[in-house]
Design a protein around this motif. Structure first.
Motif, PDB file in Angstrom:
ATOM      1  N   ASN A 142      63.601  32.933  36.518  1.00 27.01           N
ATOM      2  CA  ASN A 142      65.090  33.699  36.084  1.00 27.01           C
ATOM      3  C   ASN A 142      65.154  33.971  35.029  1.00 27.01           C
ATOM      4  O   ASN A 142      63.699  33.511  33.838  1.00 27.01           O
ATOM      5  N   ILE A 143      65.855  34.723  34.152  1.00 29.98           N
ATOM      6  CA  ILE A 143      65.763  35.564  33.487  1.00 29.98           C
ATOM      7  C   ILE A 143      66.409  35.328  32.196  1.00 29.98           C
ATOM      8  O   ILE A 143      67.629  35.400  32.552  1.00 29.98           O
ATOM      9  N   MET A 144      66.506  35.670  31.478  1.00 30.54           N
ATOM     10  CA  MET A 144      67.465  35.225  29.861  1.00 30.54           C
ATOM     11  C   MET A 144      67.385  36.240  28.775  1.00 30.54           C
ATOM     12  O   MET A 144      66.119  36.719  29.002  1.00 30.54           O
ATOM     13  N   MET A 145      67.922  36.741  28.106  1.00 34.57           N
ATOM     14  CA  MET A 145      68.555  38.017  27.406  1.00 34.57           C
ATOM     15  C   MET A 145      69.625  37.109  26.628  1.00 34.57           C
ATOM     16  O   MET A 145      70.376  36.789  26.208  1.00 34.57           O
ATOM     17  N   TYR A 146      67.840  37.198  24.325  1.00 40.83           N
ATOM     18  CA  TYR A 146      69.422  36.607  23.997  1.00 40.83           C
ATOM     19  C   TYR A 146      69.463  37.708  22.937  1.00 40.83           C
ATOM     20  O   TYR A 146      68.418  38.219  22.641  1.00 40.83           O
ATOM     21  N   TRP A 147      69.908  38.110  22.470  1.00 36.10           N
ATOM     22  CA  TRP A 147      70.687  39.604  21.805  1.00 36.10           C
ATOM     23  C   TRP A 147      72.301  39.716  21.497  1.00 36.10           C
ATOM     24  O   TRP A 147      72.615  38.500  21.015  1.00 36.10           O
ATOM     25  N   LYS A 148      72.055  40.787  20.326  1.00 37.42           N
ATOM     26  CA  LYS A 148      74.020  41.058  19.537  1.00 37.42           C
ATOM     27  C   LYS A 148      73.830  41.999  20.749  1.00 37.42           C
ATOM     28  O   LYS A 148      73.646  42.663  20.814  1.00 37.42           O
ATOM     29  N   ASN A 149      75.051  41.310  21.542  1.00 37.88           N
ATOM     30  CA  ASN A 149      76.000  42.199  21.855  1.00 37.88           C
ATOM     31  C   ASN A 149      76.135  43.175  21.487  1.00 37.88           C
ATOM     32  O   ASN A 149      76.715  43.413  20.757  1.00 37.88           O
ATOM     33  N   GLU A 154      74.332  36.419  21.046  1.00 31.88           N
ATOM     34  CA  GLU A 154      74.705  36.028  22.763  1.00 31.88           C
ATOM     35  C   GLU A 154      73.237  35.197  23.341  1.00 31.88           C
ATOM     36  O   GLU A 154      72.523  36.394  23.550  1.00 31.88           O
ATOM     37  N   LEU A 155      73.421  34.940  24.462  1.00 34.20           N
ATOM     38  CA  LEU A 155      72.150  34.382  25.174  1.00 34.20           C
ATOM     39  C   LEU A 155      73.095  34.594  26.398  1.00 34.20           C
ATOM     40  O   LEU A 155      74.168  33.593  26.879  1.00 34.20           O
ATOM     41  N   VAL A 156      72.815  35.596  27.185  1.00 31.97           N
ATOM     42  CA  VAL A 156      73.475  35.845  28.388  1.00 31.97           C
ATOM     43  C   VAL A 156      71.942  36.195  29.913  1.00 31.97           C
ATOM     44  O   VAL A 156      70.914  36.585  29.334  1.00 31.97           O
ATOM     45  N   THR A 157      72.236  35.463  30.774  1.00 27.55           N
ATOM     46  CA  THR A 157      71.584  35.192  32.040  1.00 27.55           C
ATOM     47  C   THR A 157      71.824  35.915  32.999  1.00 27.55           C
ATOM     48  O   THR A 157      74.261  35.340  32.973  1.00 27.55           O
ATOM     49  N   PRO A 158      71.921  36.280  34.490  1.00 35.15           N
ATOM     50  CA  PRO A 158      73.271  36.923  35.707  1.00 35.15           C
ATOM     51  C   PRO A 158      73.699  35.516  36.164  1.00 35.15           C
ATOM     52  O   PRO A 158      72.878  34.594  36.221  1.00 35.15           O
ATOM     53  N   THR A 159      74.300  36.702  36.004  1.00 38.18           N
ATOM     54  CA  THR A 159      75.559  35.584  37.279  1.00 38.18           C
ATOM     55  C   THR A 159      75.334  34.505  38.335  1.00 38.18           C
ATOM     56  O   THR A 159      74.384  35.964  38.862  1.00 38.18           O
ATOM     57  N   LYS A 165      76.891  32.580  21.193  1.00 36.63           N
ATOM     58  CA  LYS A 165      78.014  32.540  22.639  1.00 36.63           C
ATOM     59  C   LYS A 165      76.534  32.754  24.324  1.00 36.63           C
ATOM     60  O   LYS A 165      75.409  32.835  23.823  1.00 36.63           O
ATOM     61  N   VAL A 166      76.795  32.044  24.842  1.00 39.28           N
ATOM     62  CA  VAL A 166      75.988  31.476  25.577  1.00 39.28           C
ATOM     63  C   VAL A 166      77.180  32.287  27.092  1.00 39.28           C
ATOM     64  O   VAL A 166      77.810  31.207  27.327  1.00 39.28           O
ATOM     65  N   SER A 167      76.388  32.958  27.522  1.00 35.95           N
ATOM     66  CA  SER A 167      77.708  33.648  28.825  1.00 35.95           C
ATOM     67  C   SER A 167      76.419  34.025  30.360  1.00 35.95           C
ATOM     68  O   SER A 167      75.780  33.934  30.259  1.00 35.95           O
ATOM     69  N   GLU A 168      76.879  33.583  31.607  1.00 40.34           N
ATOM     70  CA  GLU A 168      76.832  33.693  32.495  1.00 40.34           C
ATOM     71  C   GLU A 168      77.399  35.032  32.847  1.00 40.34           C
ATOM     72  O   GLU A 168      78.802  34.529  33.814  1.00 40.34           O
TER      73      GLU A 168
END
Length: 398
Positions: free
Chosen positions: A274-281, A287-292, A317-320
């Motif tokens: 799985n892929i995760m991206m940690y960035w400034k949105n 935000e740590l974001v990973t696909p839904t 922030k943690v987002s799917e």
């Protein structure tokens, strides 16, 4: 069976799919007979034990222990008693449905020898839940997850000397179920075989543990699609990815493929992670974001674990949610991306150094930024897996 069906309904509801209403699940629920029992387990020990490999020079998936677990199923007779037998080849009919129609599933999990000497499995119930969902999706028989886990634990105990005395290697556990229907009709199998093989493993990638990889964002091929079976761990999801993967290695100089979807090039997952991206949105939030989990993506156990750790920390922030390569490219060009990394049972956490997309090499500053988040995740998981930190994610095999 009711428990299995409940899990299917819950997972499907969370992922926005109407799986509970699909007739193959109801059919599968009705026709499956009682599960095998660990109390009926029979053990035949091997008389010829193999030499164990050096735990510091393990190649992933090349070494296997002395024994394996086997259970057979027929529509009329149900499950046979589970048996642990000497590791060896299987004998199946040439017309077996697994060979012709890819009626096959597998799982992957790891057992660790803790710093206290205790052998533990990492979150095996999550793997059992996912295996049940995969079995229902390809019309293979249901089974009692607790009973299978008990049988696998006994297999590990029988071959416990194969669990590396090391905090850089582990024992890989591969439960598999195949259709052994001896006919060429495209129909639910009336025969199946469940087996479990185990073996010591080191780093998944030849570059070693926690070394960054380069990804090829493939705009030509698609791994999975909505309404398909991307959420299930079926062999048919992996075979068609091999040719594009070879192209990525030989012609693009990349270790793995970043799979995209639809014309917008939604980011989905990497070949084995799985892929995760940690960035400034774009709202200025870390935000740590990973696909839904929309049905195109495998619900990884390591993915689930990293999200739960991050939410427990409560520091960003943690987002799917969906995001596209356009979002990623814009983030790179505006210096808003801190880290990108993969997560999976085989690799645990793997930093990404660059992504080749439409002939443009996008440099990801994961390592330049010190890979602080990826390293923190890796270390916390390792502490849990090797028993330095107590956590109820670990299942005590001993």
């Amino acid at each position: 069976m009711a428990g299995v069906f409940k899990v299917l309904c819950q997972v499907s509801h969370k992922q926005g799919r109407r799986v509970a209403h699909q007739p193959w699940i109801n059919h599968m629920t009705r026709r499956s007979l009682a599960s095998f029992k660990a109390s009926d387990l029979q053990i035949q020990l091997s008389t010829e034990l193999k030499q164990k490999p050096d735990p510091n020079n393990l190649v992933f998936g090349k070494e296997f222990t002395d024994h394996m677990l086997v259970v057979d199923w027929t529509k009329d007779g149900g499950w046979t008693a589970p048996t642990i037998v000497p590791f060896g080849n299987l004998s199946i009919h040439p017309a077996s449905s697994s060979l012709h129609y890819a009626i096959e599933l597998f799982e992957g999990m790891k057992a660790y020898r803790g710093v206290d000497g205790t052998i533990r499995l990492f979150r095996p119930y999550a793997n059992m839940d996912r295996m049940s969902i995969s079995a229902a999706r390809c019309a293979l028989p249901a089974f009692d997850k607790d009973e299978l886990l008990k049988c696998m634990s006994e297999l590990i105990r029988v071959d416990r000397d194969w669990v590396p005395h090391s905090t850089t290697s582990s024992l890989y556990v591969r439960p598999t179920m195949i259709g052994t229907e001896p006919s060429l009709g495209v129909s639910p199998p009336t025969q199946a075989k469940l087996f479990v093989i185990i073996g010591p493993v080191g780093p998944y990638f030849s570059t070693g543990t926690f070394n960054p990889v380069r990804l090829y964002a493939d705009t030509e091929h698609v791994r999975a699609w909505k309404g398909g079976v991307g959420y299930a761990k079926l062999g048919s999801n992996y075979g068609p990815t091999i040719m594009p993967q070879v192209n990525a290695i030989n012609n693009k100089g990349c270790q793995q493929i970043l799979w995209l979807y639809e014309d917008e090039h939604y980011v989905t997952e990497v070949g084995t992670m799985n892929i995760m991206m940690y960035w400034k949105n774009e709202q200025g939030e870390d935000e740590l974001v990973t696909p839904t989990l929309d049905g195109t993506i495998l619900p990884g156990v390591t993915r689930k674990s990293l999200l739960e750790l991050a939410r427990k920390w409560g520091e960003f922030k943690v987002s799917e949610r969906p995001f596209t390569m356009k979002d990623l490219v814009k983030g790179v060009k505006e210096n808003r991306i801190y880290e990108i990394f993969g997560a999976g049972t085989a690799c645990v956490v793997c930093p990404v150094s660059s992504i080749l997309y439409k002939d443009e090499d996008l440099e990801i500053p994961t390592m330049k930024n010190g890979a602080k988040l990826a390293t923190r995740f890796y270390n916390e998981l390792n502490d849990i897996q090797y028993g330095r930190v107590q956590n109820d994610w670990m299942y005590n095999v001993d």
